[in-house]
Design a protein around this motif. Structure first.
Motif, short mmCIF file in Angstrom:
data_model
loop_
_atom_site.label_atom_id
_atom_site.label_comp_id
_atom_site.label_asym_id
_atom_site.label_seq_id
_atom_site.Cartn_x
_atom_site.Cartn_y
_atom_site.Cartn_z
N PHE B 414 -105.66 116.38 -47.01
CA PHE B 414 -106.60 115.72 -45.94
C PHE B 414 -107.01 114.28 -46.71
O PHE B 414 -106.73 113.20 -46.47
CB PHE B 414 -106.82 115.92 -44.80
N ALA B 415 -107.94 114.69 -48.05
CA ALA B 415 -108.54 114.08 -49.03
C ALA B 415 -107.07 112.08 -49.28
O ALA B 415 -107.35 111.43 -49.16
CB ALA B 415 -108.83 114.77 -50.04
N GLY B 416 -105.73 113.11 -49.80
CA GLY B 416 -105.17 112.68 -50.59
C GLY B 416 -104.29 111.89 -49.34
O GLY B 416 -104.06 110.40 -49.84
N LEU B 417 -104.45 112.26 -48.63
CA LEU B 417 -103.28 111.78 -47.01
C LEU B 417 -104.09 110.19 -47.50
O LEU B 417 -104.01 108.65 -46.72
CB LEU B 417 -103.39 112.47 -45.40
N TYR B 418 -106.06 110.22 -46.79
CA TYR B 418 -106.21 109.52 -46.28
C TYR B 418 -106.47 108.36 -47.70
O TYR B 418 -106.76 106.86 -47.72
CB TYR B 418 -107.75 110.09 -46.11
N TYR B 419 -106.56 109.22 -48.74
CA TYR B 419 -106.38 108.01 -49.94
C TYR B 419 -104.83 107.36 -50.12
O TYR B 419 -105.37 106.17 -50.49
CB TYR B 419 -107.12 108.81 -51.38
N TYR B 420 -104.25 107.90 -50.48
CA TYR B 420 -103.47 107.10 -50.72
C TYR B 420 -101.74 107.34 -49.63
O TYR B 420 -101.01 105.96 -50.18
CB TYR B 420 -102.16 108.79 -51.56
N TRP B 421 -102.68 106.82 -48.37
CA TRP B 421 -101.81 106.01 -47.62
C TRP B 421 -101.36 104.44 -47.93
O TRP B 421 -100.93 104.18 -47.21
CB TRP B 421 -102.84 106.75 -46.01
N PRO B 422 -102.35 103.77 -48.00
CA PRO B 422 -102.29 102.93 -48.40
C PRO B 422 -101.40 102.43 -49.14
O PRO B 422 -100.94 101.23 -49.97
CB PRO B 422 -103.84 102.33 -48.51
N LEU B 423 -100.99 102.97 -49.54
CA LEU B 423 -100.44 103.16 -51.06
C LEU B 423 -98.50 103.19 -51.04
O LEU B 423 -97.30 102.13 -51.31
CB LEU B 423 -99.99 104.46 -51.88
N ILE B 424 -98.78 103.87 -49.72
CA ILE B 424 -97.04 104.25 -48.95
C ILE B 424 -96.61 103.85 -47.86
O ILE B 424 -95.67 102.86 -47.78
CB ILE B 424 -97.20 106.11 -48.10
N THR B 425 -97.91 103.50 -47.11
CA THR B 425 -97.55 102.55 -45.55
C THR B 425 -98.14 101.04 -45.73
O THR B 425 -98.64 99.30 -44.72
CB THR B 425 -98.28 102.95 -44.67
N GLY B 426 -98.48 101.09 -47.09
CA GLY B 426 -99.62 99.70 -47.24
C GLY B 426 -100.88 99.11 -46.05
O GLY B 426 -101.37 98.20 -45.72
N LYS B 427 -100.88 100.32 -45.23
CA LYS B 427 -102.32 100.20 -44.77
C LYS B 427 -103.63 101.55 -44.78
O LYS B 427 -102.80 102.54 -45.28
CB LYS B 427 -102.00 100.13 -42.69
N LYS B 428 -104.41 100.42 -44.28
CA LYS B 428 -106.04 102.45 -44.34
C LYS B 428 -105.51 102.55 -43.26
O LYS B 428 -105.43 102.14 -41.94
CB LYS B 428 -106.99 101.66 -44.49
N LEU B 429 -105.94 104.59 -43.39
CA LEU B 429 -106.29 104.99 -41.55
C LEU B 429 -107.79 104.95 -41.22
O LEU B 429 -108.56 103.99 -42.18
CB LEU B 429 -106.19 106.15 -42.18
N SER B 430 -108.34 105.13 -40.26
CA SER B 430 -109.26 104.58 -40.22
C SER B 430 -110.77 105.25 -40.72
O SER B 430 -110.32 106.80 -40.53
CB SER B 430 -109.43 104.88 -38.49
N ASP B 431 -111.62 105.02 -41.07
CA ASP B 431 -112.94 105.78 -41.62
C ASP B 431 -113.35 106.72 -40.27
O ASP B 431 -113.93 107.52 -40.46
CB ASP B 431 -114.03 105.09 -42.24
N ARG B 432 -113.51 105.54 -39.18
CA ARG B 432 -114.07 106.17 -38.01
C ARG B 432 -113.78 107.48 -37.88
O ARG B 432 -114.30 108.94 -37.61
CB ARG B 432 -114.06 105.43 -36.96
N LEU B 433 -112.40 107.07 -37.20
CA LEU B 433 -111.38 108.89 -36.81
C LEU B 433 -111.78 109.61 -38.28
O LEU B 433 -111.49 110.69 -37.70
CB LEU B 433 -110.04 108.50 -36.38
#
Lengths: 322, 840
Positions: B414-433
């Motif tokens: 999950f750490a990797g998911l939040y870290y690398y999501w922008p690399l794969i989709t170009g978008k950041k996930l929500s910090d709040r959620l």
């Protein structure tokens, strides 16, 4: 965040007093040594967690450059490598003596226990010259004497575990394992199968009775004799008529088959069905007719053709065997 | 092409158009699934593994609901046994390992500045195998036919067909299929790391994630084959009644336990080390400095891998092994904590020395470390054999392993998911959620699993579908169940966050300001991977090399163009990454998918005893494989060399040890040899178990004559192939063809001669473990002789078809590698079955 839960755990742990089947309520020397060891290990683990959390918090809060490269490398060397090495070496030296099994002498009591789906075949002094004493789903041991368990299995792998007495030992077809123990406190306890062995693995337990030496000797002598209560009752006749003796043995009768559990002195047993039910006549009767209802996958066939009344008569007969 | 040329925007635009055209994904309802690009296949792979994780998680929730109160009857014993077996098996085989491979397939080319992995079609094949096998295994629960013998599948419970049903076959064959795909991915990743690094990226400049991939993939290579060997013996017993694990006929149930845990313990580190690798990427980013102690962490990873192969017996502390081996394995099990300690303190020291930027990925990493440390410490506790005798197979172990796996695999992912999501989709996930989910997961995990330490010590065994109220375990179990629901809700919050992602705006490029190559990825993702392959001079080139991103983007490094309209990447030397060649990569194709379907048919039809259909699928698999190889590999290029910029001119064809294909063959054969050694281990294990092995009634075994004949023809076939290779290289094409023909003949004779020994001496494999293992070894080596004949025939056909010549002889060199290993198997097998009975 975790503190409320820890408190809740503590309370739950203290209130849920399970004295029968717990590594924390010990009645044997081996289990006591391990409990002592568990305490030491737990204190050590808690200390290490506390130190790690403190270090981590400092690490995250420290301003840039507070720790130099060389300082960091020293930290990795001392806290990451040398520290654990010293602690683990000490731990190994501390634990090694406990790995040595208790010494045995030629006269020590040997009890052979074989695991089967989903019950226990028990034989006292299997090599003795006297007639071997067999039983099922109940193990009696004398307090203060060394007892050798010889453990094996006939069908699949089981594991023999009396948490209050000692650690577990697997029962493996084709192999015989030894577990040497000494009970320290008389009482009634419970053991279980600890290796997954099929459908009713969860329903494979047994009763453990630790007795004072003299009581045990008297019990052994009494048990070698025929079961009392062997009479020509209706239940006994039904037991014969329905072929129960094809699988079960009862000392003092012609029945000496060894396919199912030995039922000699059945009336003395504290539980029914390998530690799972109170042995009331109603439960026994129901078990005779539909064993799989109580114990899925039990090897004993169901006897729906036996009427409730007949089953009850057999149950009464069995309950009378002491 | 000089640097100067790249100043011209029109030239750059033209290059980009050509690259875009070459890397254009296939379109269309069906054709899009024939894609092989790592970006696409990697994402499918990740999503599928994630789906299996959710499925297995739901199974766990059902179990926790059943155990919420004592004497519950929500699910039957039968269903419960299927639930826990499938939960464990899926989390291990369908989630943890494939997820590592999936993430690596996405990340590795980006980390290495490569356009794609060296064998894109192999990745696609691995994915389709994984999907088919995974659906087959997990779907079985809907038919009440799921495996129910525990994820460890101990015989005889699972090998006796009167005690266990189809589920056991589904486990063995379905998961064997997935093990094949895992090994395929491991081969791909090892070759990717060793051969496809950008120029200048010497081994000691490699991003740590790549080091960990290398270590873990090598572990897969040596850990999975013993299990495959075990699977073979296991199915031989189930399908053919060959008594490997039947104590009444000379077998031993413990042989399975050894083979299983020789796999099973390294498996734990196979799924844990990749998470440390993710930390090793994100900790420097959020500490805003280089990772401190690079050599230490590499050595620690290698050390962990090495030690992990010496610990398996700690899963067998209660099987009654000699006390001296308990002491040894106890010590080794404790020792593995040392490299782990080094790795954790490298992170702490890096954070301490750097300036920490707090972020959601770092929050997850912190939480995982906390959970993992607790799991590691209970791990040290159970490594102490006397404590383990009490804790083993109790809920204490359930607590321990979930702390390790949640802290060491799931939360880091999950750490990797939040870290690398922008690399794969170009978008950041929500910090709040993300933070809300984190606290739910963290509290949920502790609430679920902390009480289990206590319930285990209070005498609750594992794998029980119910427990009596009198034991007083109700309160603890209710807490665990509540925690499990909280944890599941946390996972649901993450799923919501992911689902909202398409509606969010694009993030800036490299949003965390990281220093490693993968962050060159542009939010408007192009499929070509990297605009130009950089010259790497630092571990953190984006931070350290001036103007680095601009130079890459403007194509000022190597291979900025695709003049010939081919997908290409650069191959470099293993140690110091000097450029060696440009290789042409596989393009989208339906062949990998067809091969996976055919191979899946072999395993699935065998499960249902439909042997003729299985045989047909086997032939189809062979045909697809040959078609794939014939049309897609070792292609002779239209010109010998091409320029890649900066005056460098590189060849377009490689053969022998410089070539990725040679490495792939070598690595695959290492896995093959490891599986073989698992079978040989079986032979000698039985020998140590029995005073008379072979038993007196079959003391002559398969005789000496036929094994020696088989050995001789094997060695001749091998020498003929080696001779063919050397003479061919010196231009003796005709002589090489004759030698290959000689080799084929001897390999075919080898099939018959290998089987003739046990056949003519009338060894009945159902009678005893001895004839069974002799037959197994003979069949293994004879099958290899058969494959040898096919491979030699393939090389001969390539030569005759003009697809192989003395300057382009990769096929023959790869076949030679196979022949080395075949000859080795023949020597070991025939010496063992033919000669060993004489000396033993």
């Amino acid at each position: 965040m975790r503190n409320p839960w820890l408190w809740a755990l503590l309370v739950a742990g203290l209130t849920a007093c399970n004295a029968e089947q717990s590594t924390l309520h010990v009645f044997g020397a081996e289990a006591r040594a391990v409990r002592q060891m568990a305490l030491v290990l737990t204190i050590g683990a808690v200390l290490i967690v506390a130190i790690m959390v403190a270090l981590y918090v400092r690490a995250v809060r420290a301003p840039e450059g507070r720790l130099s490269h060389d300082g960091g490398m020293r930290m990795v060397l001392w806290l990451g490598a040398i520290g654990p090495t010293l602690i683990l070496t000490a731990l190994l030296i501390y634990a090694l003596p406990a790995m040595r099994p208790r010494a045995t002498a030629p006269g020590d009591l040997t009890i052979r226990v074989e695991g089967e789906q989903f019950w226990w075949r028990v034989a006292y002094d299997p090599a003795s010259d006297l007639s071997p004493l067999s039983s099922a789903n109940e193990v009696r041991i004398p307090v203060g004497r060394t007892v050798i368990f010889e453990l094996t299995a006939r069908d699949v792998i089981h594991s023999f575990w009396i948490p209050g007495l000692a650690g577990k030992m697997d029962m493996i077809p084709g192999r015989t394992n030894r577990l040497v123990v000494q009970a320290e406190k008389a009482g009634r306890y419970r053991g279980v199968c600890a290796e997954f062995c099929g459908l009713s693995h969860a329903l494979m337990a047994f009763d453990v009775v630790a007795m004072d030496g003299a009581d045990f000797d008297a019990w052994m002598a009494r048990s070698r004799a025929a079961s009392t209560g062997v009479t020509a009752s209706r239940g006994a006749r039904l037991f014969d008529a329905h072929g129960c003796g094809g699988c079960h043995a009862i000392r003092g009768t012609p029945h000496d088959a060894d396919i199912g559990p030995d039922l000699s002195r059945f009336g003395e047993r504290p539980t029914l069905g390998a530690g799972i039910l109170p042995p009331t006549p109603a439960n026994v009767a129901a078990f005779i007719r539909f064993p799989q209802d109580a114990k899925p996958g039990a090897r004993m066939p169901a006897y729906p053709q036996i009427s409730v009344a007949d089953a009850r008569a057999i149950a009464d007969y069995l309950k009378g065997l002491k | 092409m000089s640097l100067h040329d790249q100043d011209d925007p029109a030239l750059r635009a033209a290059q980009e158009d050509r690259l875009r055209a070459v890397w254009k994904p296939p379109q269309g309802l069906f054709l899009r699934w024939t894609d092989t690009n790592n970006n696409r296949v990697g994402v499918w792979y990740v999503l599928t593994a994630f789906g299996f994780m959710l499925f297995a998680g739901v199974l766990a929730l059902i179990m926790r609901t059943q155990l919420a109160v004592p004497d519950n009857d929500l699910v039957s014993a039968n269903s419960f046994n299927q639930l826990f077996t499938l939960h464990g098996s899926m989390m291990m085989f369908l989630f943890a390992v494939p997820m590592f491979e999936a993430v690596s397939i996405i990340l590795l080319p980006q980390l290495l500045g490569a356009r794609d992995l060296p064998f894109p079609r192999l990745s696609a094949f691995g994915y389709w195998s994984f999907l088919i096998g995974g659906v087959f295994v997990s779907g079985s629960i809907f038919f009440n036919a799921a495996p129910d013998g525990g994820w460890f599948m101990y015989p005889p419970l699972t090998t006796r067909t009167d005690l266990s049903g189809l589920g056991a076959d589904i486990w063995m064959l379905g998961l064997s299929f997935i093990e094949v795909s895992s090994v395929a991915a491991a081969v791909e990743l090892i070759v990717g790391v060793l051969k496809c690094r950008p120029p200048g990226m010497r081994l000691n400049l490699m991003p740590l994630y790549a080091w960990y991939i290398l270590v873990v993939a090598v572990m897969i290579l040596f850990a999975f084959p013993p299990l495959i060997a075990g699977d073979i013996l296991f199915e031989m017993e189930r399908l053919l009644d060959w008594p490997f694990f039947d104590a009444n006929r000379g077998g031993d149930p413990l042989l399975w336990q050894h083979l299983f845990w020789i796999f099973g313990h390294p498996e734990v580190y196979i799924i844990f080390l990749p998470s440390i690798a993710l930390f090793a990427m994100l900790v420097p980013t959020f500490a805003n400095r280089h990772l401190l102690g690079y050599p230490w962490i590499v050595l620690a990873a290698v050390g962990t891998a090495f030690l992990s192969f010496g610990l398996w017996v700690h899963h067998m502390f209660t099987t009654g092994l000699p006390k001296i081996s308990l002491a040894f394995f106890s010590a080794a099990s404790e020792a593995v904590a040392i490299p782990t300690g080094v790795q954790i303190f490298v992170f702490i020291a890096t954070l301490w020395a750097g300036r920490v930027t707090w972020s959601t990925p770092l929050l997850y990493a912190t939480g995982s470390l906390a959970i993992f440390v607790i799991g590691g410490l209970t791990g040290v506790m159970v490594a102490v054999a006397p404590f383990d005798w009490q804790a083993h197979d109790s809920y204490f172990i359930v607590a321990h392993l979930h702390y390790v796996l949640i802290g060491g695999t799931l939360m880091p992912l999950f750490a990797g998911l939040y870290y690398y999501w922008p690399l794969i989709t170009g978008k950041k996930l929500s910090d709040r959620l993300g933070r809300i989910a984190f606290w739910m997961l963290f509290a949920g995990a502790n609430l679920t699993f902390f009480p289990m330490h206590l319930s285990g010590l209070m005498g609750m065994p594992r794998r029980v579908f119910t427990y009596p109220a009198e034991l007083g375990l109700g309160g603890l179990n209710l807490m665990s169940t509540a925690g499990a629901y909280l944890f599941a809700a946390g996972v649901a919050v993450i799923c919501v966050d992911l689902a909202l992602s398409p509606r969010r705006a694009k993030a800036p490029r490299n949003p965390w300001n990281a220093g490693t190559l993968e962050w060159l990825a542009h939010p408007d993702d192009e499929d070509w991977g990297i605009r130009s392959v950089p010259l790497v001079e630092s571990r953190y080139p984006i931070w350290d090399q001036p103007d680095f991103v601009r130079k890459v983007d403007e194509g000022r490094f190597f291979l900025p163009d695709a003049e010939e309209g081919r997908r290409e990447t650069i191959v470099t030397t293993v140690l110091d990454a000097r450029p060696l060649a440009v290789i042409r990569l596989g393009t989208p194709s339906v062949k990998p998918m067809l091969t996976a379907i055919a191979l899946g048919g072999v395993f699935i039809f065998t499960t249902y005893h439909l042997y003729w259909a299985a045989l047909a699928c086997g032939i189809a698999t062979l045909a697809c494989t040959l078609w794939w190889l014939w049309t897609g590999t070792a292609e002779i290029p239209e010109k010998p060399c091409k320029p890649i910029g900066h005056g460098l001119e590189l060849p377009l064809y490689l053969s022998g040890p410089a070539a990725p294909g040679w490495w792939a063959m070598f690595i695959t054969m290492m896995a093959d040899a490891t599986a073989f050694s698992g079978l040989v281990f079986g032979y000698f294990f039985f020998w140590t178990r029995h005073a008379d092995f072979p038993p007196a009634t079959m003391a002559d075994g398969p005789g000496i004559l036929w094994p020696m004949v088989a050995l001789a023809v094997g060695v001749i076939g091998w020498l003929a192939t080696i001779g063919a290779r050397d003479i061919h290289a010196r231009g003796g094409v005709a002589a090489a063809r004759i030698l290959l023909l000689l080799g084929i003949t001897h390999s075919i004779v080898g099939v018959g001669a290998g089987l003739a020994g046990p056949w003519t001496s009338g060894l009945d494999p159902q009678a005893h473990s001895y004839p069974a293992i002799v037959w197994t070894l003979a069949i293994w080596t004879s099958a290899h002789a058969g494959v040898a004949a096919i491979m030699q025939g393939y090389a001969l056909a390539r030569s005759l078809a003009g697809k192989m010549n003395p300057d382009h002889d990769a096929d023959l060199r790869n076949v030679s590698i196979y022949m080395h290993f075949y000859a080795l198997s023949a020597v070991v097998t025939y010496a063992t079955i033919g000669l060993f009975p004489e000396v033993a």
